[in-house]
Design an enzyme around this catalytic site. Structure first.
Site, short mmCIF file in Angstrom:
data_model
loop_
_atom_site.label_atom_id
_atom_site.label_comp_id
_atom_site.label_asym_id
_atom_site.label_seq_id
_atom_site.Cartn_x
_atom_site.Cartn_y
_atom_site.Cartn_z
N ASN A 129 112.55 16.94 -110.19
CA ASN A 129 110.85 17.95 -109.81
C ASN A 129 111.89 18.68 -108.29
O ASN A 129 110.50 19.56 -107.89
CB ASN A 129 110.31 17.26 -108.68
CG ASN A 129 109.70 16.22 -107.26
OD1 ASN A 129 110.76 15.74 -107.44
ND2 ASN A 129 108.93 17.10 -107.30
N ASP A 135 108.27 12.95 -106.71
CA ASP A 135 107.39 12.83 -107.56
C ASP A 135 106.98 11.59 -107.07
O ASP A 135 105.82 11.50 -106.62
CB ASP A 135 106.75 12.96 -108.74
CG ASP A 135 107.13 14.75 -108.88
OD1 ASP A 135 106.39 14.85 -108.62
OD2 ASP A 135 107.08 15.14 -109.86
N LYS A 181 111.94 19.23 -115.93
CA LYS A 181 111.82 18.37 -115.06
C LYS A 181 113.10 17.10 -115.30
O LYS A 181 114.04 17.20 -115.13
CB LYS A 181 110.98 17.06 -114.32
CG LYS A 181 109.63 18.00 -113.88
CD LYS A 181 108.61 16.67 -113.34
CE LYS A 181 107.39 18.04 -112.30
NZ LYS A 181 106.47 16.94 -112.04
#
Length: 288
Positions: A95, A110, A74
């Site tokens: 992400n 996220d 990430k």
């Protein structure tokens, strides 16, 4: 077996990480594509750290429409992308990637997915004392959105340097003090005495290591809210320990679904069937 046919115009999406065998994203997204009659397919790609740059360039060249990014890529993927949206840039983790005709754009869904999951469960974060376990990509997103919402944060991590680096960045952006502690039982015990919410933003407890937890029931009080971002198993040991202590729990399935819905909409331009996506994940992991 897949129960629909691809065509000459099928668009490919996927997830890159190591491991990816546990991922529920293919199940969730492919069910959504089928439900809406979209000519898309979603597949997992296991990518080792040393192969990340080459893989990203291959996905760009093949015009893969988009892909999710999971552990451990990430943060590491950022130098290989063409640009980031403002949220991903501030968080410093990606992400979700959209391939716009060979231009790779990084997003972070996220943060919004986590916030949506907490609000849907009636959990208020503003002004609350919140412990975030971990300082990886998901933890960065969660800490960022909590600071933005006005929470009082303590980041607890095995590698204290990573926690401090993250805390300094968040403090600079939001002008809020963020505490840090090295991960050990004594620090957890002291921090949990004043905490309202505990978030496990590490991979501890993920299948096949489902019996692992960083916090046991002896440290958890009934007034605590415990959110574990691990979604497989649906009810991690941490959540079972929290239930035993009488605390409210939130499964990582909720964050998975909401961040996935946001990614789905970025790739397709179509509203995601959130209810169906959640049902597919819960059904597959075994129990709600």
């Amino acid at each position: 077996m897949l129960d629909w046919r691809t065509s000459r115009e099928t668009k490919i999406c996927g997830v890159i990480g190591d491991p990816v065998e546990h991922s529920m994203s293919p199940l969730m997204h492919n069910a959504a594509f089928r439900k809406l009659g979209l000519d898309y397919i979603y597949v997992p790609f296991r990518v080792k750290k040393e192969d990340l740059k080459e893989t990203v360039e291959s996905l760009r060249t093949l015009y893969v429409r988009g892909f999710n990014v999971t552990i451990p890529h990430k943060v590491a993927i950022i130098p290989f992308l063409d640009r980031l949206d403002s949220v991903a840039e501030k968080i410093g983790a990606v992400n979700t990637v959209v391939n716009d005709g060979g231009v790779l754009i990084g997003y972070n869904t996220d943060a919004a997915g986590f916030l949506k999951a907490t609000k849907e469960k009636g959990v208020e974060t503003k002004g609350k004392n919140i412990i975030v376990l971990g300082a990886g990509g998901a933890a960065r997103a969660i800490s960022f959105i909590l600071a933005q919402e006005g929470a009082n944060l303590i980041i607890i991590n095995r590698t204290i340097g990573k926690a401090r680096e993250q805390a300094v960045k968040i403090s600079q952006i939001f002008q809020r003090e963020v505490g840090t502690l090295p991960l050990d039982r004594e620090n957890l015990k002291k921090a949990l005495e004043k905490a309202n919410i505990l978030i496990n933003a590490t991979s501890v407890g993920m299948s096949p290591n489902a019996n692992e937890t960083l916090v046991d029931s002896e440290l958890i009080k009934p007034s605590l809210v415990v959110f574990d971002i691990v979604y497989n198993p649906f009810k991690t040991r941490l959540l079972r320990e929290a239930e035993r202590a009488g605390a409210q729990t939130i499964s990582g399935v909720e964050m998975l679904v909401w961040q996935g819905a946001s990614a789905f909409e970025k790739w397709t331009g179509v509203e995601a069937p959130v209810k169906l996506m959640r049902e597919e994940v819960v059904k597959d992991v075994g129990k709600a």
